[in-house]
Design a protein around this motif. Sequence first.
Motif, mmCIF file in Angstrom:
data_model
loop_
_atom_site.group_PDB
_atom_site.id
_atom_site.type_symbol
_atom_site.label_atom_id
_atom_site.label_comp_id
_atom_site.label_asym_id
_atom_site.label_seq_id
_atom_site.Cartn_x
_atom_site.Cartn_y
_atom_site.Cartn_z
ATOM 1 N N VAL A 59 0.939 -1.471 -0.014
ATOM 2 C CA VAL A 59 0.018 0.224 -0.323
ATOM 3 C C VAL A 59 0.622 1.304 -0.045
ATOM 4 O O VAL A 59 0.406 2.524 -0.201
ATOM 5 C CB VAL A 59 -0.896 0.008 1.332
ATOM 6 N N HIS A 60 1.899 1.316 0.672
ATOM 7 C CA HIS A 60 2.878 2.605 0.369
ATOM 8 C C HIS A 60 4.137 2.334 -0.240
ATOM 9 O O HIS A 60 5.018 3.445 -0.434
ATOM 10 C CB HIS A 60 3.634 2.610 1.922
ATOM 11 N N PHE A 92 7.307 13.730 12.898
ATOM 12 C CA PHE A 92 6.563 12.017 13.272
ATOM 13 C C PHE A 92 7.615 11.462 13.836
ATOM 14 O O PHE A 92 9.313 12.307 13.984
ATOM 15 C CB PHE A 92 5.508 11.281 11.694
ATOM 16 N N GLU A 93 7.687 10.645 14.123
ATOM 17 C CA GLU A 93 7.793 9.830 15.359
ATOM 18 C C GLU A 93 8.768 8.549 14.516
ATOM 19 O O GLU A 93 7.652 7.506 13.258
ATOM 20 C CB GLU A 93 7.574 9.138 16.202
ATOM 21 N N ALA A 94 9.507 7.933 14.658
ATOM 22 C CA ALA A 94 10.546 6.791 13.991
ATOM 23 C C ALA A 94 10.979 6.308 14.743
ATOM 24 O O ALA A 94 11.335 6.566 16.073
ATOM 25 C CB ALA A 94 11.561 7.497 13.217
ATOM 26 N N ALA A 139 8.242 3.668 11.220
ATOM 27 C CA ALA A 139 7.040 3.097 12.860
ATOM 28 C C ALA A 139 6.135 2.550 11.711
ATOM 29 O O ALA A 139 4.835 3.363 11.080
ATOM 30 C CB ALA A 139 7.285 4.466 13.695
ATOM 31 N N ASP A 140 5.760 1.381 12.907
ATOM 32 C CA ASP A 140 4.636 0.618 12.316
ATOM 33 C C ASP A 140 3.100 0.788 12.168
ATOM 34 O O ASP A 140 1.951 0.859 12.392
ATOM 35 C CB ASP A 140 4.269 -0.415 12.553
ATOM 36 N N HIS A 146 11.570 -5.411 13.778
ATOM 37 C CA HIS A 146 12.213 -4.619 14.849
ATOM 38 C C HIS A 146 11.755 -5.601 16.184
ATOM 39 O O HIS A 146 10.937 -5.861 16.869
ATOM 40 C CB HIS A 146 11.110 -2.796 14.767
ATOM 41 N N GLU A 147 12.665 -4.300 17.500
ATOM 42 C CA GLU A 147 12.514 -4.624 18.998
ATOM 43 C C GLU A 147 11.437 -4.505 19.251
ATOM 44 O O GLU A 147 10.670 -3.675 18.818
ATOM 45 C CB GLU A 147 13.546 -4.118 19.760
#
Length: 286
Positions: A27-28, A99-101, A126-127, A83-84
Motif C-alpha cells: 500500500v505504501h 513524526f516519530e521513528a 514506525a509501524d 524490530h525489537e
Amino acid sequence: MPTISALFVYPVKSCGAIALDCVQLAVHGFPWDRHWMVIDENGRFVSQREFPAMARIIPTLTADALVLNSPDAAEPLEVPLAHEKDPARVAVNVWRDHFEAFDEGVSAARWFSARLGVPVRLVRFADDVTRLASKTWTRDADAPTQFTDGFPLLVTNHASLDDLNARLEAKGAPRVPMNRFRPNVVLSGLDAFEEDFIDTISVDGIVLRMVKPCARCPITTVDQTHGVRDAQWPNEPLDVMMGWRANARVDGGLTFGQNAIALDGAGRELRVGASVDYELSFSDDF
C-alpha cells in the motif's frame, strides 16, 4: 507496447539500490523502500546532497536482515528486519513532515557515523505511523509513503534518458546512467518524455497514477558507483536540463520522471518484462 525494463528498491534513504526481477506492491509502494533513514542530531534526514559517499553504502536483503556494506568498512552492518519489542522512538522530519521513528541503536549509529564523519543515527519507519503524500497532487487520494521525499513511487523512461544523454554528448559531457535518477520503475517502449503526459499505467491488475513531475536535485550529479561528482562536469546533468526541462508546475524545477501512487493492485506483482497499458492525460496542467 511499453514494458517494464527495471525495478529498484532503496531500503535506506539516499543509500544504494537493489535491482529486482519482481516485486509485490504494498500500500505504501515497494516493500522496504526507504524504510530506513539516516538522521542528524536534530532528527533531520541526511542525504547524498550533503554526503555523496552515501551512494557507496550498498544494501542487500536476506530472509531476516538488512545487510549494509561500504568500501571503507571492515565489517558490514546487519539490521534485523523484525524490530525489537517496544523500540526506542525519536522525533524525525522529512522536509515539512514531522513524526516519530524507531531508533536502530548505538551500533548502527556508530557504523553510519564512521562512514559519514559526523554524528548520525539510523532510524526505521514506525509501524504505527501513517505518512501520506500531498493530497494537493494525489487528487485527494490517500497515498501512504514512508521515508521517501514525498511520494511512494518514481517512474522513469529509458527513451527520456537516451534523449538527455544525446544532449550531454552534444556538449562534450559524459553520458549518465539511469541510477542517477533513482527510479523504482523504469519503462521502455515509450517516446522520449512521453511519461510527462501519462495519467495512469496498468500492469497485471496494478494501476499507478502519475501525480507529479519529479523536480531533480543535486543527487543527480553524484556518480552512484563511486560517490563523487565529476571534476570536469560537476553540475551535469542539471546544467544541460536548465531551461529545457524547467517546469512551471513545480516552480521551475528541472524535471525528469514522474512521482506516482498506487490506485489499485496492492498485493499483486510487478515484473521486469511485463507489458504496460497506459492512458494519456488531457488536462491543461500538462
